[in-house]
Design an enzyme around this catalytic site. Structure first.
Site, short mmCIF file in Angstrom:
data_model
loop_
_atom_site.label_atom_id
_atom_site.label_comp_id
_atom_site.label_asym_id
_atom_site.label_seq_id
_atom_site.Cartn_x
_atom_site.Cartn_y
_atom_site.Cartn_z
N CYS A 104 44.45 13.12 60.71
CA CYS A 104 44.62 13.18 62.17
C CYS A 104 46.01 13.67 62.56
CB CYS A 104 44.35 11.79 62.77
SG CYS A 104 43.82 11.87 64.50
N LYS B 286 46.32 17.25 64.29
CA LYS B 286 45.86 17.53 65.65
C LYS B 286 47.00 18.10 66.50
CE LYS B 286 44.67 13.92 68.08
NZ LYS B 286 44.04 12.60 68.36
N ASP C 34 39.12 9.30 78.20
CA ASP C 34 39.15 8.07 77.43
C ASP C 34 38.78 8.41 76.00
OD1 ASP C 34 38.79 5.16 76.69
OD2 ASP C 34 39.02 4.96 78.87
N ASP C 35 38.45 7.41 75.18
CA ASP C 35 38.12 7.68 73.78
C ASP C 35 36.83 8.47 73.64
OD1 ASP C 35 40.27 6.37 72.30
OD2 ASP C 35 39.52 4.54 73.22
N ASP D 25 35.87 6.02 67.98
CA ASP D 25 35.93 6.23 69.43
C ASP D 25 34.81 5.48 70.14
OD1 ASP D 25 38.20 7.79 69.43
OD2 ASP D 25 37.10 9.66 69.20
N HIS E 133 26.43 21.73 61.14
CA HIS E 133 26.74 23.13 60.86
C HIS E 133 27.74 23.19 59.71
CE1 HIS E 133 27.38 27.39 61.61
NE2 HIS E 133 28.68 27.17 61.57
N ASP F 71 41.63 3.16 70.14
CA ASP F 71 41.96 3.18 68.72
C ASP F 71 43.24 3.96 68.51
OD1 ASP F 71 40.68 5.57 69.38
OD2 ASP F 71 39.79 5.82 67.41
#
Length: 749
Positions: free
Chosen positions: A414, A417, A446-447, A487, A538, A625
């Site tokens: 993460c 990002k 929001d999440d 999330d 995918h 989170d």
């Protein structure tokens, strides 16, 4: 146009982290073959060096000095690291069967799992004796014994060692040396050495045997020769009776087994050719005599044309030829024969920093021999320490500014990002229309997004995607699934279905299929726990493995947890420790210890689902989170949505082992500088930046914990419930102080 991309074409699996495989990994890291996928499967992150084990028992070496960090070594070799126990081989389908992983396909296999003491001939040995191997279990037991004696030094204690070879003798001498410093009265310590033969060290010359016998007796060790052990019985914990064939009974508090080497039982069941004792039969190329695509080395292997004892010196000597032959069989080159030496030097420590040399018919005792042995052992271990980042620095002058920051590195997980400020500014420039049925979307982010589909329940949608940051796709699949689903959990929802987006590295069909299979099995392991369906997805190919999920969930309108809603006097609870970002960044440059990464992975594998349920039961007023924007970044989102200011106690914030050390070395992830911009919202009555927890407020997390505000009267009970549910790092880290348009986060210690 010429491509720099590499296609994976072959898969070599190494089972076990013995001396030979440690050398193979080191040499492979220095001389890799492009297109070969290398995987190490081991049941432990650290492997002991047998030459230093007696010295560690005596207290001359600590754990790190005498153990090789296999996770770090595999990283240096660019090998996949699978932490699991092998229980079988499917030779028909060329697959490794493990306790946790799905079957692992291979093209070539090498086995180096050592041996274990023979105990089947002694009734009760499996229940009451402590085998010298596996070494990790032995050392755990030894540490407990030392703690017991250190805390209670007055009572008499008796330790018995079954086996009169070099290993048993060294244990007896080094245990005596270690415990003498702990016992109040050395007469209260009894060491027994029990041997079935009529003389010690049957494989060595008579002078060495007699000299070590004399040293044992000088150390007041009780010797029992010609006493084969028949049974071990117990009448209470740590009170055992050893019964010999002669009828002799020996009482003992602890019993150690250092008998002849035996093979793990699962080897013989695989169908591979073994000797009568179950060890893999290999030819002069260390290649199975029955399966040419399998190699073996170390104690688990028996050379068909040479009779040699099971000794660490041969495992070390086999490392280079094993590496050469593994590479040769891949490259289609002729294999080279390995001939073990007829005579080999043994240096046997006496427990007092002296040693006895044994070589053929020659023997010598001297303190300088221990110094020499110590030098040899440390030199060997230094081969597996201090790795540096592989690859040359970019020469392109256009990258000059980036290279000025020595600590910059593009991170995965993460931490890869985009910064929150970039997202915010970009979205402000766009005109995004939202239909009335979108209750929560980009207008009030929001999440997860919430869509009104009926009066009874609402639909939640969220998506996340991560570049791989662990080399094991099965583990990566689990962590990423936890991360993506988090999330939904943060908003109190139940999961329903997911679609997957997967980037797979270039390779031949068999290898691409194997990676995809392991990845999706990891994903399904998480999804099946919550009865969530994988409904589509995918795939595409690229330079590096990547994985993400588009998640759908449902929630009742009156059960929504949002970032907004924090109330004055609420307590703030965090369910997981911080430090993922700096630890993963440190691993990239060989600065992280293996057990640090083990703990980080364990944290990331912990789902937030149960924590969400506990927060709902505790009437949480707000929740989110903690992921890429760090604790402060996500807390600020809650504060801004709730229009409140908060107070955080830095010392209460849980931190993962090793994170403070790596951060203090200046090792941060690539997203850290942008996260650090949020420090403008922090205030303190004193200079708090020197607190070691302070910089970790901005550390990006992958599959991080939940952060919630709980009514003050419910907070303590909520914390207890979290800890009992397995969130043992959960802490109350602060409180909401007041509502305010000008939000601040007050830091205390």
């Amino acid at each position: 146009m010429k491509s720099n991309l590499t296609q994976l074409t072959e898969h070599i699996v190494l089972i076990g982290g013995g001396h030979s495989h440690a050398i193979v990994l080191k040499l492979w890291g220095m001389n890799p073959i492009s297109g070969v996928r290398l995987t190490l499967i081991t049941d432990k992150t650290y492997t002991p060096y047998s030459g230093m084990l007696p010295g560690q028992v005596a207290g001359f070496y600590d754990f790190e000095e005498s153990h090789i960090d296999l996770r770090g070594l595999a990283h240096f070799a660019r090998a996949n690291f699978y932490l699991d126990t092998v229980i079988d081989l499917d030779l028909k389908n060329k697959q490794v069967i493990c306790e946790e992983h799905p079957p692992i396909a291979f093209d070539y296999l090498s086995v180096d799992i050592g041996s274990i003491p023979e105990k089947s001939s002694i009734l009760g040995a499996s229940d009451y004796a402590i085998p010298a191997k596996p070494v990790s279990q032995f050392l755990t037991a030894w540490d407990k014994i030392k703690t017991t004696i250190k805390n209670h030094p007055k009572p008499p204690y008796t330790l018995s060692i079954i086996g009169g070879g070099a290993g048993g003798i060294e244990l007896a001498l080094n245990m005596k040396n270690c415990l003498n410093d702990m016992i109040k009265n050395i007469d209260n310590l009894t060491i027994n050495l029990i041997h079935k033969g009529n003389r010690l060290l049957a494989g060595h010359n008579r002078w060495v045997s007699q000299r070590l016998k004399s040293i044992l007796l000088e150390n007041n060790t009780n010797l029992y020769l010609n006493e084969p052990v028949m049974q071990i019985s117990s009448y209470s914990p740590h009170y055992y009776t050893i019964t010999c064939n002669s009828g002799l009974n020996i009482e003992s508090n602890w019993i150690f087994l250092v008998t002849q080497a035996s093979a793990q039982q699962w080897i013989k069941k695989t169908g591979i050719s073994t000797d009568q004792k179950g060890f893999i039969l290999v030819n002069n190329y260390l290649q199975s005599v029955s399966h040419s695509y399998i190699f073996a080395a170390g104690d688990i292997a028996t050379m068909q044309n040479y009779s040699r004892p099971k000794a660490g010196v041969f495992a070390v000597r086999q490392g280079d030829p094993l590496f050469n032959n593994l590479q040769s069989i891949i490259l289609g080159k002729k294999l080279k024969a390995y001939r073990p030496q007829t005579f080999y030097l043994s240096l046997i420590g006496t427990g007092k920093k002296t040693a006895i040399a044994s070589w053929g018919s020659l023997g010598l005792e001297a303190s300088w021999l221990w110094t020499w042995k110590d030098y040899i052992d440390r030199k060997f271990m230094n081969r597996f320490k201090g790795f540096s980042k592989m690859g040359s620095e970019p020469e392109n002058s256009q990258k000059k500014q980036q290279s000025q920051d020595k600590n910059f590195m593009p991170c995965s997980g993460c931490a890869s990002k985009v910064a929150s400020s970039v997202l915010k500014h970009t979205l402000q420039r766009l005109k995004i229309n939202q239909t009335p049925d979108i209750i929560i979307g980009l207008n009030t982010p929001d999440d997860a997004a919430i869509i009104d589909i009926s009066e009874q329940e609402l639909l939640l949608e969220t998506i996340d995607y991560l570049p791989s940051f662990v080399s094991d796709p099965f583990i990566f699949g689990q962590i990423t699934s936890n991360h993506c689903l988090s999330d939904l959990w943060a908003m109190g929802a139940n999961g329903h279905s997911v679609s997957a987006l997967i980037t797979l590295p270039y390779g031949v069909d068999s290898i691409v299929e194997e990676i995809l299979y392991q990845l999706l099995q990891g994903c399904l392991k998480v999804l099946n726990q919550y009865e969530i369906s994988l409904i589509g997805g995918h795939t595409l190919q690229g330079k590096k493995l990547g994985f993400g999920l588009s998640c759908n969930g449902f929630i009742a309108p009156n059960r929504i947890l949002q970032k907004s809603g924090m109330q004055p006097n609420d307590k703030i609870i965090l369910t997981k420790s911080l430090g993922i970002g700096t630890l993963l960044a440190a691993e990239m440059i060989y600065k992280a210890k293996g057990h640090w990464i083990d703990n980080a992975i364990k944290s990331m594998l912990l789902s937030n689902k149960k924590a969400s349920e506990i927060f709902l039961q505790s009437e949480a007023s707000a929740c989110t989170d903690v992921t890429g924007f760090g604790l402060i970044g996500h807390l600020l989102e809650m504060m801004q949505a709730s229009q409140v200011s908060v107070e955080l106690n830095l010392d209460k914030i849980p931190i993962l082992p090793g994170a403070i050390e790596t951060n203090q070395q200046g090792i941060t992830s690539s997203l850290y500088p942008k996260n650090l911009e949020n420090k403008i919202y922090l205030t303190s009555d004193k200079d708090i930046k020197n607190n070691p927890h302070y910089p970790l407020l901005f550390d990006p997390q992958t599959s991080g914990g939940l952060l919630a505000s709980i009514p003050e009267e419910n907070a303590d009970h909520c914390l207890q419930e979290l800890i009992q549910a397995g969130y043992t790092s959960s802490r109350i880290i602060g409180k909401v102080v007041h509502q305010s348009n000008n939000i601040t986060c007050q830091l205390t210690e």
